[in-house]
Design a protein around this motif. Structure first.
Motif, PDB file in Angstrom:
ATOM      1  N   VAL A   3     -22.363   6.393 -13.351  1.00 53.14           N
ATOM      2  CA  VAL A   3     -22.959   7.580 -12.748  1.00 53.14           C
ATOM      3  C   VAL A   3     -24.406   7.551 -13.215  1.00 53.14           C
ATOM      4  CG1 VAL A   3     -22.985  10.091 -12.661  1.00 53.14           C
ATOM      5  CG2 VAL A   3     -20.803   8.868 -12.753  1.00 53.14           C
ATOM      6  N   LEU A   4     -25.330   7.458 -12.279  1.00 50.26           N
ATOM      7  CA  LEU A   4     -26.733   7.276 -12.631  1.00 50.26           C
ATOM      8  C   LEU A   4     -27.570   8.462 -12.191  1.00 50.26           C
ATOM      9  CD1 LEU A   4     -27.120   3.505 -11.683  1.00 50.26           C
ATOM     10  CD2 LEU A   4     -26.665   4.493 -13.919  1.00 50.26           C
ATOM     11  N   GLU A  14     -30.955   3.668  -9.419  1.00 49.39           N
ATOM     12  CA  GLU A  14     -29.788   4.499  -9.150  1.00 49.39           C
ATOM     13  C   GLU A  14     -29.120   4.155  -7.819  1.00 49.39           C
ATOM     14  OE1 GLU A  14     -33.479   7.137  -8.469  1.00 49.39           O
ATOM     15  OE2 GLU A  14     -32.920   5.380  -9.625  1.00 49.39           O
ATOM     16  N   ILE A  15     -29.810   3.360  -6.972  1.00 48.32           N
ATOM     17  CA  ILE A  15     -29.195   2.965  -5.696  1.00 48.32           C
ATOM     18  C   ILE A  15     -29.149   1.450  -5.523  1.00 48.32           C
ATOM     19  CG2 ILE A  15     -29.806   5.132  -4.564  1.00 48.32           C
ATOM     20  CD1 ILE A  15     -32.002   3.463  -3.066  1.00 48.32           C
ATOM     21  N   THR A  16     -29.378   0.705  -6.600  1.00 50.65           N
ATOM     22  CA  THR A  16     -29.315  -0.760  -6.527  1.00 50.65           C
ATOM     23  C   THR A  16     -28.323  -1.276  -7.572  1.00 50.65           C
ATOM     24  OG1 THR A  16     -30.971  -1.357  -8.195  1.00 50.65           O
ATOM     25  CG2 THR A  16     -31.798  -0.765  -5.987  1.00 50.65           C
ATOM     26  N   ALA A  41     -21.661   7.198  -8.398  1.00 49.66           N
ATOM     27  CA  ALA A  41     -22.332   8.435  -7.991  1.00 49.66           C
ATOM     28  C   ALA A  41     -23.747   8.380  -8.547  1.00 49.66           C
ATOM     29  CB  ALA A  41     -21.610   9.658  -8.543  1.00 49.66           C
ATOM     30  N   ALA A  42     -24.684   8.902  -7.773  1.00 51.54           N
ATOM     31  CA  ALA A  42     -26.078   8.919  -8.216  1.00 51.54           C
ATOM     32  C   ALA A  42     -26.652  10.306  -7.945  1.00 51.54           C
ATOM     33  CB  ALA A  42     -26.887   7.863  -7.487  1.00 51.54           C
ATOM     34  N   PHE A  43     -27.296  10.852  -8.951  1.00 49.03           N
ATOM     35  CA  PHE A  43     -27.992  12.124  -8.805  1.00 49.03           C
ATOM     36  C   PHE A  43     -29.453  11.803  -8.513  1.00 49.03           C
ATOM     37  CE2 PHE A  43     -24.289  13.044 -11.345  1.00 49.03           C
ATOM     38  CZ  PHE A  43     -23.814  14.212 -10.759  1.00 49.03           C
ATOM     39  N   TYR A  48     -35.787  15.741 -11.538  1.00 44.60           N
ATOM     40  CA  TYR A  48     -35.520  15.022 -12.783  1.00 44.60           C
ATOM     41  C   TYR A  48     -36.720  14.211 -13.242  1.00 44.60           C
ATOM     42  CZ  TYR A  48     -30.621  16.133 -11.768  1.00 44.60           C
ATOM     43  OH  TYR A  48     -29.444  16.769 -11.486  1.00 44.60           O
ATOM     44  N   THR A  49     -37.744  14.076 -12.400  1.00 42.11           N
ATOM     45  CA  THR A  49     -38.941  13.313 -12.772  1.00 42.11           C
ATOM     46  C   THR A  49     -40.078  14.209 -13.245  1.00 42.11           C
ATOM     47  OG1 THR A  49     -40.000  13.318 -10.579  1.00 42.11           O
ATOM     48  CG2 THR A  49     -38.351  11.587 -11.006  1.00 42.11           C
TER      49      THR A  49
END
Length: 182
Positions: A3-4, A14-16, A41-43, A48-49
């Protein structure tokens, strides 16, 4: 399962399935990728940045630009990866220019959002195309001279882009429009 949570607007990790590890003792960077390293799962929320310091914000955005440019002119590029690369560049490059010499408190939520969503589009490009020589050479600058990764990769982007425009002239105009250059 992973979970990233994306906390930078740069790598798109988070998507790679890609990850980079620094090897203890040598300081060398080693990448790896496996199908089971995709997040379950990725948030993906630009909020968050918001606490990311400005130097990291800029460096990670330059990493995303590198992913987009390298993929766009890379051998594995196709119509979908090109669309993702151009979308990334349309988001990130004008935002970096707009930020100019900003102080950390001057980076707006809208700018962080543009950088973050641009980094996700660049991550989609990275998923299909991987990276090219700006990343390979950038690792050398990071490992040997401590130059932050995104900035180190960006050092080689002008030469890489010039070569891409020269050898793939049909891709030049959309690229130049995306980066606001001539």
């Amino acid at each position: 399962p992973f979970v990233l949570i994306g906390t930078t607007a740069g790598t798109g990790s988070e998507i790679t399935p890609f990850a980079i590890m620094t090897v203890d003792g040598t300081g060398r960077k080693q990448s790896f990728s496996r199908e089971d390293t995709f997040a379950a799962a990725a948030f993906c929320d630009p909020r968050y940045t918001h606490s990311l310091p400005l130097p990291f914000t800029v460096s990670t955005a330059l990493d995303a630009v590198s992913h987009a440019v390298e993929g766009y002119f890379g051998a594995k590029a196709n119509l979908l990866s090109d669309a993702a690369a151009l979308a990334a560049l349309h988001q990130i490059v004008p935002t970096l220019r707009q930020m100019g010499d900003a102080r950390p408190e001057e980076v707006t939520p809208q700018q962080r959002e543009a950088l973050y969503y641009g980094s996700l589009a660049a991550g989609m490009t990275l998923n299909h195309c991987s990276t090219c020589f700006p990343h390979t050479m950038g690792y050398f600058l990071t490992e040997q001279y401590g130059i932050p990764h995104g900035r180190a990769c960006a050092v080689y982007l002008p030469a890489y882009a010039r070569r891409g425009v020269e050898y793939l002239p049909h891709k030049a105009q959309p690229f130049l429009e995306a980066v606001g250059g001539d």
